[in-house]
Structures are given as C-alpha cells and as structure tokens.
Write a protein that holds these residues in place. Structure first.
Motif, mmCIF file in Angstrom:
data_model
loop_
_atom_site.group_PDB
_atom_site.id
_atom_site.type_symbol
_atom_site.label_atom_id
_atom_site.label_comp_id
_atom_site.label_asym_id
_atom_site.label_seq_id
_atom_site.Cartn_x
_atom_site.Cartn_y
_atom_site.Cartn_z
ATOM 1 N N ALA A 25 45.279 54.471 86.950
ATOM 2 C CA ALA A 25 45.991 53.778 87.740
ATOM 3 C C ALA A 25 46.873 52.626 87.065
ATOM 4 C CB ALA A 25 45.227 53.254 88.680
ATOM 5 N N TRP A 26 46.036 52.068 86.010
ATOM 6 C CA TRP A 26 46.695 50.916 85.540
ATOM 7 C C TRP A 26 48.023 51.295 84.409
ATOM 8 C CZ3 TRP A 26 47.228 49.421 80.187
ATOM 9 C CH2 TRP A 26 47.668 47.845 79.926
ATOM 10 N N LEU A 27 47.644 52.522 83.785
ATOM 11 C CA LEU A 27 48.863 52.988 83.074
ATOM 12 C C LEU A 27 49.922 53.365 83.655
ATOM 13 C CD1 LEU A 27 46.563 54.607 80.228
ATOM 14 C CD2 LEU A 27 47.785 52.569 80.103
ATOM 15 N N GLY A 28 49.742 54.090 85.096
ATOM 16 C CA GLY A 28 50.918 54.616 85.578
ATOM 17 C C GLY A 28 51.470 53.531 86.756
ATOM 18 N N ARG A 29 51.065 52.258 86.618
ATOM 19 C CA ARG A 29 51.414 51.394 87.807
ATOM 20 C C ARG A 29 53.030 51.207 87.561
ATOM 21 N NH1 ARG A 29 49.995 48.577 82.879
ATOM 22 N NH2 ARG A 29 51.482 46.997 82.415
ATOM 23 N N ASN A 30 53.689 51.444 86.700
ATOM 24 C CA ASN A 30 55.077 51.431 86.858
ATOM 25 C C ASN A 30 56.007 52.898 86.988
ATOM 26 O OD1 ASN A 30 54.981 48.575 86.189
ATOM 27 N ND2 ASN A 30 54.997 48.904 83.783
ATOM 28 N N ASP A 31 54.883 53.713 87.373
ATOM 29 C CA ASP A 31 55.615 55.079 87.419
ATOM 30 C C ASP A 31 55.504 55.582 88.827
ATOM 31 O OD1 ASP A 31 55.581 55.448 84.684
ATOM 32 O OD2 ASP A 31 53.900 56.578 84.529
ATOM 33 N N ARG A 32 55.478 54.457 89.846
ATOM 34 C CA ARG A 32 55.601 54.871 91.234
ATOM 35 C C ARG A 32 57.032 55.264 91.626
ATOM 36 N NH1 ARG A 32 54.244 50.608 95.909
ATOM 37 N NH2 ARG A 32 55.064 51.752 97.936
ATOM 38 N N THR A 33 57.105 56.252 92.381
ATOM 39 C CA THR A 33 58.383 56.470 92.827
ATOM 40 C C THR A 33 58.710 56.046 94.340
ATOM 41 O OG1 THR A 33 57.544 58.766 93.813
ATOM 42 C CG2 THR A 33 58.402 58.782 91.467
ATOM 43 N N TYR A 34 60.061 55.955 94.534
ATOM 44 C CA TYR A 34 60.510 55.276 95.966
ATOM 45 C C TYR A 34 61.490 56.406 96.668
ATOM 46 C CZ TYR A 34 58.353 51.019 94.313
ATOM 47 O OH TYR A 34 57.393 49.980 94.141
ATOM 48 N N GLY A 35 61.374 56.581 97.813
ATOM 49 C CA GLY A 35 62.099 57.668 98.731
ATOM 50 C C GLY A 35 63.253 57.116 98.928
ATOM 51 N N ALA A 36 63.762 55.981 98.979
ATOM 52 C CA ALA A 36 65.232 55.108 99.386
ATOM 53 C C ALA A 36 66.097 55.815 98.791
ATOM 54 C CB ALA A 36 65.181 53.627 99.543
ATOM 55 N N ALA A 37 67.396 56.046 99.406
ATOM 56 C CA ALA A 37 68.542 56.380 98.748
ATOM 57 C C ALA A 37 68.990 55.293 97.687
ATOM 58 C CB ALA A 37 69.698 56.702 99.732
ATOM 59 N N ASP A 39 67.628 54.430 95.056
ATOM 60 C CA ASP A 39 66.635 53.719 94.361
ATOM 61 C C ASP A 39 66.345 54.149 92.961
ATOM 62 O OD1 ASP A 39 63.566 52.945 93.679
ATOM 63 O OD2 ASP A 39 63.924 52.178 95.597
ATOM 64 N N PRO A 40 66.312 53.128 91.992
ATOM 65 C CA PRO A 40 66.436 53.383 90.690
ATOM 66 C C PRO A 40 65.005 53.998 90.333
ATOM 67 C CG PRO A 40 65.857 51.410 91.171
ATOM 68 C CD PRO A 40 66.216 51.729 92.397
ATOM 69 N N THR A 81 74.387 41.347 85.258
ATOM 70 C CA THR A 81 75.211 42.017 86.514
ATOM 71 C C THR A 81 74.064 42.170 87.295
ATOM 72 O OG1 THR A 81 76.566 43.114 85.091
ATOM 73 C CG2 THR A 81 76.229 44.047 87.242
ATOM 74 N N ILE A 82 74.158 41.797 88.861
ATOM 75 C CA ILE A 82 73.320 42.005 89.845
ATOM 76 C C ILE A 82 73.848 43.170 90.809
ATOM 77 C CG2 ILE A 82 71.917 41.102 91.907
ATOM 78 C CD1 ILE A 82 72.558 38.463 90.977
ATOM 79 N N VAL A 83 72.953 44.283 90.923
ATOM 80 C CA VAL A 83 73.446 45.360 91.700
ATOM 81 C C VAL A 83 72.651 45.661 92.749
ATOM 82 C CG1 VAL A 83 72.559 47.190 90.363
ATOM 83 C CG2 VAL A 83 74.255 47.985 91.818
ATOM 84 N N VAL A 84 73.312 45.861 94.184
ATOM 85 C CA VAL A 84 72.317 46.027 95.156
ATOM 86 C C VAL A 84 72.639 47.042 95.687
ATOM 87 C CG1 VAL A 84 71.992 44.870 97.514
ATOM 88 C CG2 VAL A 84 72.994 43.258 95.850
ATOM 89 N N THR A 85 71.402 48.090 95.866
ATOM 90 C CA THR A 85 71.644 49.106 96.695
ATOM 91 C C THR A 85 70.766 49.062 97.957
ATOM 92 O OG1 THR A 85 69.619 49.934 95.304
ATOM 93 C CG2 THR A 85 71.924 50.670 94.619
ATOM 94 N N SER A 86 70.855 49.922 98.869
ATOM 95 C CA SER A 86 70.027 49.864 100.295
ATOM 96 C C SER A 86 70.615 48.527 100.829
ATOM 97 C CB SER A 86 68.563 49.895 99.922
ATOM 98 O OG SER A 86 68.185 50.964 99.402
#
Length: 367
Positions: A25-37, A39-40, A81-86
């Motif tokens: 869990a600690w090693l993959g804490r940054n590997d979470r995926t998000y479902g929003a259009a 989303d990076p 540069t600040i990019v805003v999605t969603s």
C-alpha cells in the motif's frame, strides 16, 4: 512443544502478510487511478494519463493537486503553468481563490462552461460546434500544426485554431488561455493529427506544470448557479430594447387611431312598444298633456293613412278631409285631433279623448 512451534509459525505468517500488505500500500500510494475525464491519473480513453506521462518524460515537473487548499500550497511563479481540468467543479469561491493564487503563472482552463467564463471576467459566450476534419492553427505560436477534435467549444476572442463559431484555443488576455477542444487531450485522441504536439507546446512551454483537478467538496454555499448566470450578457439589454420598442409602437399607433367615434346601432323598435312605454312614462309623471298629444299624433297618422294623405299634412286640412268623409262638423274634428284641442284636466278626460279618437278612426275606416 510441537503445538507451540506451530503457533509461532502461524503468527509469523500472519505478521509477514500484514507487512506485505502495508508495504504494498505504501509503495503504491501514488499509483491510484481516478475516473474523471481528463484526469492525469485516468488510464481510460477519456483520461489524460498519457499526456501527463509524456510531459513528465520531457522534463516538465508535473504536480497534481486535487483541492483548493493543495493548490494554494503549491508554488506558482513565472516559470509555472496551471492547467485546470474538470473545470465544471469550480464555483465562484474556488475560482476567486484560483485567480488570487495564480500570480505570474500562466493559467490554462480546459472546457470552461459559460458560468466559469463569466467568473473569469470575460464577456464572451462559448458556442458548441463540430469541425469537419482538422482545424489549422492560423497563428504564429502553432504555425504548421492542425488540431483534430469532434465536439468543441469555440470562443469569439483572439486566439488560434479558428472554426466557424470562433477560436478553439482562446487567449482573451495575457496569462489566460481557454481550450475548447478538450477531447484533443484525451488518451484516445492525443495521437490524432497534431494534437500531441499542440498539447506539449501548450502545457510544456514552462518548466513546471501544476495540474489542478477541482474538488466539489471545496464549494461554498454561495456557489449555487442561478438561471440568469447561464444567459449571455447581451440578452437582458436586448429584452429591455424590445420592451421599449413595444411601448413606443403602442403609443404611436394609439395616436394614429384618434378619439373614439360614436355610431348609431341598427336597433328596430316597434311603434306600439314605443307608444305604450311613452304612455307609462307619462302616466308615472302625471303629464296628461303629453299623453293626449301622443294619442292625437297617433290618430292623425292613422287617419292620414286611411285617407291616402301624406303623413305630414296639417291638422286643419286633415280635419276638412275627415269631415267630408264622416259628415261631422269640422270644428268638432279639429278639437278632437288636436288643431284647437285643450289638454285634459284629469285621467277621465284623457280616457274619453282616447275613446273618441278610436271611434273616429273606426268611422273613417268603415266609410
């Protein structure tokens, strides 16, 4: 002893499993995926994970923030540069916080809705269109590149990639860019046309990129959207103009019509009804002279008709003809039909006059 050894082995296996889970869990804490259009961290077709990884591979320092508080803690300067999605998750309060924290950084807003465009201080209104094929840049910053997207939002401001409804990459003021072709950044369409080169030039121009994904939890109670905020700015003045024009038209036409004109109505009233009603009025008023005159005038009309004389014949001439027809004295007839008649003194005399006129009319008609 064997039982104790088995228990120790079981405890060690359980402990090893717990450690493995925690470490994973600690090693993959940054590997979470998000479902929003867009989303990076979204690897699906509508996500933008491919673009984020390419920017990172090109040496751009990509920092992803998912709340207004995290954005305010991020470093923003002239090299950012600040990019805003969603961007639909932004409200009045979060938009004000974004603009306050922008500073010298360049702000890129992807697919802003009409409410957000107004909150950004712009007077343009996004117009949905569907370009046919690729859209050429038409500006020096993206010279030689062509953008390919399906459903886009166009803006009537200075910018690049002009379509029939406006530009797809709007630059309304210094430090602000609006991208209406959000589909060009997705994993499915990033490799179509020159979309990848356009995205890298837009977001990778500076060494640091803050990718802001707004969170609905940051919205305040005053961020509710009213119906008037969805309307373009020119609609209210146009409605007022139409109202003033309508009032002016009413005033103009009312003056041309002029005052009301009175016209006689084609009402037909029988003579007998008029006579009876006049008789009732005279009776209620006690005006026997007018009542007697009305009886005599009706009798003169009937006598003239029976003798084939004009209705406007004088009473004297009528008395002469009636006397010749009946043999009565002319003076008696003149006193009866009104030439030298006197008004009745009471109702009995009025009734007697009506009786004598009826007898005279019957006598003329039988001869």
């Amino acid at each position: 002893m064997r039982s104790l050894a088995r228990n120790r082995a079981l405890v060690l296996v359980i402990a090893a499993g717990v450690v493995a889970v925690v470490l994973s869990a600690w090693l993959g804490r940054n590997d979470r995926t998000y479902g929003a259009a867009l989303d990076p961290r979204n690897p699906d077709g509508d996500g933008a994970q491919a673009l984020a990884r390419v920017l990172d591979d090109q040496g751009v320092d990509v920092e992803i923030v998912r709340s207004a508080a995290a954005l305010e803690q991020a470093t923003t300067d002239a090299a950012t540069t600040i990019v805003v999605t969603s961007s639909g998750n932004l409200g009045r309060s979060t938009t004000r916080r974004l603009l306050r924290h922008q500073g010298e950084a360049h702000l890129v807003v992807v697919a802003p809705n009409p409410v957000l465009v107004r909150e950004l201080g712009l007077r343009t209104f996004p117009q949905t269109s569907s370009p046919h094929g690729e859209v050429a840049a038409g500006c020096p910053a993206y010279d030689g590149l062509a953008l390919r997207a399906e459903n886009v939002e166009a803006f009537r401001t200075p910018g690049c990639f002009r379509s029939p409804g406006g530009v797809l990459l709007a630059e309304p003021r210094a430090g602000l860019t609006l991208l209406g072709a959000d589909g060009a950044l997705t994993n499915d369409q990033i490799l179509e046309g020159d979309n990848a080169a356009i995205a890298l030039r837009l977001l990778g121009e500076r060494g640091r990129l803050v990718w802001y994904v707004p969170d609905l939890a940051d919205l305040a109670g005053t961020d509710s959207v009213s119906a008037s905020s969805l309307l373009p700015d020119w609609l209210l003045p146009a409605l007022w103009g139409l109202a003033v024009a309508g009032v002016a038209l009413v005033v103009w036409r009312a003056r041309r019509l002029g005052p009301l004109a009175r016209e006689p109505l084609p009402v037909e009233v029988k003579a007998v009804e008029t006579t009876r009603n006049l008789g009732r009025l005279y009776r209620h008023a006690g005006d026997r002279a007018h009542a007697a005159e009305a009886l005599r005038a009706a009798a003169r009309g009937r006598l003239a008709e029976r003798l084939h004389l004009p209705r406007n014949i004088s009473p004297q001439r009528l008395a002469d003809d009636v006397s010749a027809r009946t043999g009565r004295p002319v003076a008696e007839i003149e006193q009866l039909i009104g030439a030298t008649a006197f008004p009745p003194g009471d109702d009995r005399e009025l009734a007697a006059i009506a009786h004598h006129l009826t007898e005279l009319d019957r006598e003329v008609s039988h001869r």
